[in-house]
Design an enzyme around this catalytic site. Structure first.
Site, PDB file in Angstrom:
ATOM      1  N   TYR A 169      -1.193  -0.607  10.511  1.00 60.70           N
ATOM      2  CA  TYR A 169      -1.514  -0.973   9.121  1.00 60.70           C
ATOM      3  C   TYR A 169      -0.330  -0.611   8.215  1.00 60.70           C
ATOM      4  O   TYR A 169       0.163  -1.455   7.449  1.00 60.70           O
ATOM      5  CB  TYR A 169      -2.799  -0.289   8.648  1.00 60.70           C
ATOM      6  CG  TYR A 169      -3.090  -0.595   7.191  1.00 60.70           C
ATOM      7  CD1 TYR A 169      -3.419  -1.893   6.797  1.00 60.70           C
ATOM      8  CD2 TYR A 169      -2.978   0.386   6.201  1.00 60.70           C
ATOM      9  CE1 TYR A 169      -3.647  -2.197   5.453  1.00 60.70           C
ATOM     10  CE2 TYR A 169      -3.206   0.093   4.871  1.00 60.70           C
ATOM     11  CZ  TYR A 169      -3.536  -1.202   4.498  1.00 60.70           C
ATOM     12  OH  TYR A 169      -3.746  -1.509   3.178  1.00 60.70           O
ATOM     13  N   SER A 194       0.861  -1.193   0.000  1.00 58.81           N
ATOM     14  CA  SER A 194       0.000   0.000   0.000  1.00 58.81           C
ATOM     15  C   SER A 194       0.889   1.231   0.000  1.00 58.81           C
ATOM     16  O   SER A 194       2.042   1.175   0.457  1.00 58.81           O
ATOM     17  CB  SER A 194      -0.850   0.005   1.282  1.00 58.81           C
ATOM     18  OG  SER A 194      -1.424   1.279   1.486  1.00 58.81           O
TER      19      SER A 194
HETATM   20  P1  NDP Z   1     -11.538  -5.994   0.566  1.00 58.79           P
HETATM   21  O1  NDP Z   1     -11.945  -5.840   1.992  1.00 58.79           O
HETATM   22  O2  NDP Z   1     -12.521  -5.636  -0.487  1.00 58.79           O
HETATM   23  O3  NDP Z   1     -11.031  -7.495   0.315  1.00 58.79           O
HETATM   24  C1  NDP Z   1     -10.172  -8.108   1.235  1.00 58.79           C
HETATM   25  C2  NDP Z   1     -10.056  -9.594   0.948  1.00 58.79           C
HETATM   26  O4  NDP Z   1      -9.130 -10.175   1.894  1.00 58.79           O
HETATM   27  C3  NDP Z   1     -11.372 -10.333   1.083  1.00 58.79           C
HETATM   28  O5  NDP Z   1     -11.523 -11.220   0.009  1.00 58.79           O
HETATM   29  C4  NDP Z   1     -11.218 -11.101   2.390  1.00 58.79           C
HETATM   30  O6  NDP Z   1     -11.895 -12.363   2.292  1.00 58.79           O
HETATM   31  C5  NDP Z   1      -9.699 -11.356   2.433  1.00 58.79           C
HETATM   32  N1  NDP Z   1      -9.256 -11.568   3.811  1.00 58.79           N
HETATM   33  C6  NDP Z   1      -9.212 -10.675   4.826  1.00 58.79           C
HETATM   34  N2  NDP Z   1      -8.837 -11.277   5.967  1.00 58.79           N
HETATM   35  C7  NDP Z   1      -8.631 -12.592   5.665  1.00 58.79           C
HETATM   36  C8  NDP Z   1      -8.257 -13.731   6.426  1.00 58.79           C
HETATM   37  N3  NDP Z   1      -7.993 -13.654   7.746  1.00 58.79           N
HETATM   38  N4  NDP Z   1      -8.156 -14.918   5.794  1.00 58.79           N
HETATM   39  C9  NDP Z   1      -8.412 -15.030   4.479  1.00 58.79           C
HETATM   40  N5  NDP Z   1      -8.776 -13.987   3.701  1.00 58.79           N
HETATM   41  C10 NDP Z   1      -8.901 -12.788   4.299  1.00 58.79           C
HETATM   42  O7  NDP Z   1     -10.205  -5.115   0.419  1.00 58.79           O
HETATM   43  P2  NDP Z   1      -9.280  -4.750  -0.848  1.00 58.79           P
HETATM   44  O8  NDP Z   1      -9.622  -5.558  -2.035  1.00 58.79           O
HETATM   45  O9  NDP Z   1      -9.242  -3.276  -0.959  1.00 58.79           O
HETATM   46  O10 NDP Z   1      -7.871  -5.179  -0.250  1.00 58.79           O
HETATM   47  C11 NDP Z   1      -7.030  -6.141  -0.840  1.00 58.79           C
HETATM   48  C12 NDP Z   1      -5.607  -5.820  -0.419  1.00 58.79           C
HETATM   49  O11 NDP Z   1      -5.242  -4.549  -0.923  1.00 58.79           O
HETATM   50  C13 NDP Z   1      -5.391  -5.747   1.096  1.00 58.79           C
HETATM   51  O12 NDP Z   1      -4.148  -6.334   1.397  1.00 58.79           O
HETATM   52  C14 NDP Z   1      -5.346  -4.244   1.389  1.00 58.79           C
HETATM   53  O13 NDP Z   1      -4.597  -3.942   2.512  1.00 58.79           O
HETATM   54  C15 NDP Z   1      -4.700  -3.744   0.116  1.00 58.79           C
HETATM   55  N6  NDP Z   1      -4.902  -2.351  -0.240  1.00 58.79           N
HETATM   56  C16 NDP Z   1      -6.163  -1.823  -0.378  1.00 58.79           C
HETATM   57  C17 NDP Z   1      -6.303  -0.493  -0.737  1.00 58.79           C
HETATM   58  C18 NDP Z   1      -7.634   0.146  -0.857  1.00 58.79           C
HETATM   59  O14 NDP Z   1      -7.690   1.396  -0.833  1.00 58.79           O
HETATM   60  N7  NDP Z   1      -8.722  -0.572  -1.033  1.00 58.79           N
HETATM   61  C19 NDP Z   1      -5.142   0.335  -1.047  1.00 58.79           C
HETATM   62  C20 NDP Z   1      -3.881  -0.332  -0.871  1.00 58.79           C
HETATM   63  C21 NDP Z   1      -3.788  -1.625  -0.508  1.00 58.79           C
HETATM   64  P3  NDP Z   1     -12.824 -13.007   3.431  1.00 58.79           P
HETATM   65  O15 NDP Z   1     -13.371 -11.878   4.261  1.00 58.79           O
HETATM   66  O16 NDP Z   1     -13.845 -13.775   2.674  1.00 58.79           O
HETATM   67  O17 NDP Z   1     -11.888 -13.879   4.190  1.00 58.79           O
HETATM   68  C1  8X3 Z   2      -4.839   1.804   1.977  1.00 62.83           C
HETATM   69  C2  8X3 Z   2      -4.455   2.928   1.110  1.00 62.83           C
HETATM   70  O1  8X3 Z   2      -4.737   5.410   0.670  1.00 62.83           O
HETATM   71  O2  8X3 Z   2      -6.485   4.295   1.926  1.00 62.83           O
HETATM   72  O3  8X3 Z   2      -3.945   0.774   1.810  1.00 62.83           O
HETATM   73  O4  8X3 Z   2      -4.322   4.654   2.940  1.00 62.83           O
HETATM   74  S1  8X3 Z   2      -5.035   4.409   1.694  1.00 62.83           S
END
Ligand code: NDP
Ligand code: 8X3
Length: 248
Positions: A148, A135
């Site tokens: 985080y 991120s």
């Molecule tokens: P979502 O919440 O939409 O999706 C997160 C996914 O992670 C879900 O499919 C969830 O599945 C899975 N997950 C979470 N915890 C667990 C667990 N304990 N075991 C297995 N699976 C798990 O978030 P995003 O798609 O936005 O996030 C994806 C990645 O991108 C993350 O690592 C996040 O930190 C990162 N990110 C996101 C940003 C954003 O602004 N959205 C920006 C930068 C990075 P389930 O709940 O079914 O287990």
């Molecule tokens: C999360 C990205 O921009 O929401 O990973 O902090 S931001």
């Protein structure tokens, strides 16, 4: 099927969009997550091209059993996308809940490490690739980002370390560092507060799961002699602010 990708966090956001993108391009996909109903829906949608593994990435015995259970047509993994992860809370460190910190560490660091450890031998056999999702929070601190951001900084450094250790194996390693993207991320971070999520993204034109899936697919389909080390991407409407100065 062209190749096999294992995509964690496939039940929502970046992961779900990536499942669609890779399957549409002829890949076989192993989709993982905890929510079985959503995995079953993906299976209905994509049929033979998809294999689902339900596990909590925080639990190393579940991860190990899931990888061992792979059928022969899905066991030769060419691409691991370590995407599952979460942020919990936006409070300053001095007011944070330690349990939330531990959950972020157990998911974003320990979970990613465990799965990588289990899949690396297969990736070396296939001369495959790893894409880790970090991120912008890894490089740019913001109030309430504390643990985080720390977990995502681990992902950056771990990716660079992997790249170094995998020297000579042909395995590629990339770290993708996105900024604000509208997924279920903020809903999870705020314990289901839809209005907080809507407010954050309103008028900002954030990136989408599909935007990130396009980027992941681009990285994965470059010629095998090219390695993208790091990609940092943001929506145009997100940038940097000045340092805080306390004058009291
Ligand atoms: P979502 O919440 O939409 O999706 C997160 C996914 O992670 C879900 O499919 C969830 O599945 C899975 N997950 C979470 N915890 C667990 C667990 N304990 N075991 C297995 N699976 C798990 O978030 P995003 O798609 O936005 O996030 C994806 C990645 O991108 C993350 O690592 C996040 O930190 C990162 N990110 C996101 C940003 C954003 O602004 N959205 C920006 C930068 C990075 P389930 O709940 O079914 O287990
Ligand atoms: C999360 C990205 O921009 O929401 O990973 O902090 S931001």
């Amino acid at each position: 099927m062209k190749k096999i990708a294992l995509i964690t966090g496939a039940t929502a956001g970046f992961g779900k969009s990536s499942v669609k993108k890779f399957i549409e391009d002829g890949w076989g996909v192993i989709a993982t997550g905890r929510r079985e109903d959503r995995l079953l829906k993906l299976k209905e949608q994509y049929g033979e091209s998809l294999h689902c593994l339900k596990f909590d990435i925080q639990d190393s015995s579940q991860v190990e059993a899931a990888i061992k259970s792979l059928p022969s047509n899905f066991e030769n993994i060419d691409l691991l996308i370590n995407n599952a992860g979460l942020a919990l809370g936006t409070a300053p460190a001095q007011q944070c809940d330690l349990e939330q910190w531990n959950t972020m560490v157990d998911t974003n660091i320990r979970g990613l490490m465990t799965l990588t450890h289990k899949v690396l031998p297969k990736l070396i056999e296939t001369r495959g690739a790893v894409i880790n999702i970090s991120s912008v929070a890894a490089s740019y601190p913001y109030p309430g980002g504390n643990v985080y951001g720390g977990t995502k900084a681990f992902v950056v450094q771990f990716s660079l370390g992997l790249r170094s250790d995998l020297h000579g194996t042909g395995v590629r390693v990339t770290c993708v560092e996105p900024g604000m993207s509208e997924t279920e991320f903020t809903l999870v971070r705020t314990k289901g507060d839809q209005s907080a999520s809507d407010k954050l993204y309103e008028g900002a034109k954030p990136m989408t799961g599909d935007d990130i899936a396009e980027t992941l697919h681009w990285i994965a389909t470059l010629p095998p002699h090219m390695n993208i080390n790091r990609v940092e991407l943001m929506p145009v409407n997100q940038s940097f602010s000045p340092f805080q100065v306390n004058r009291s």
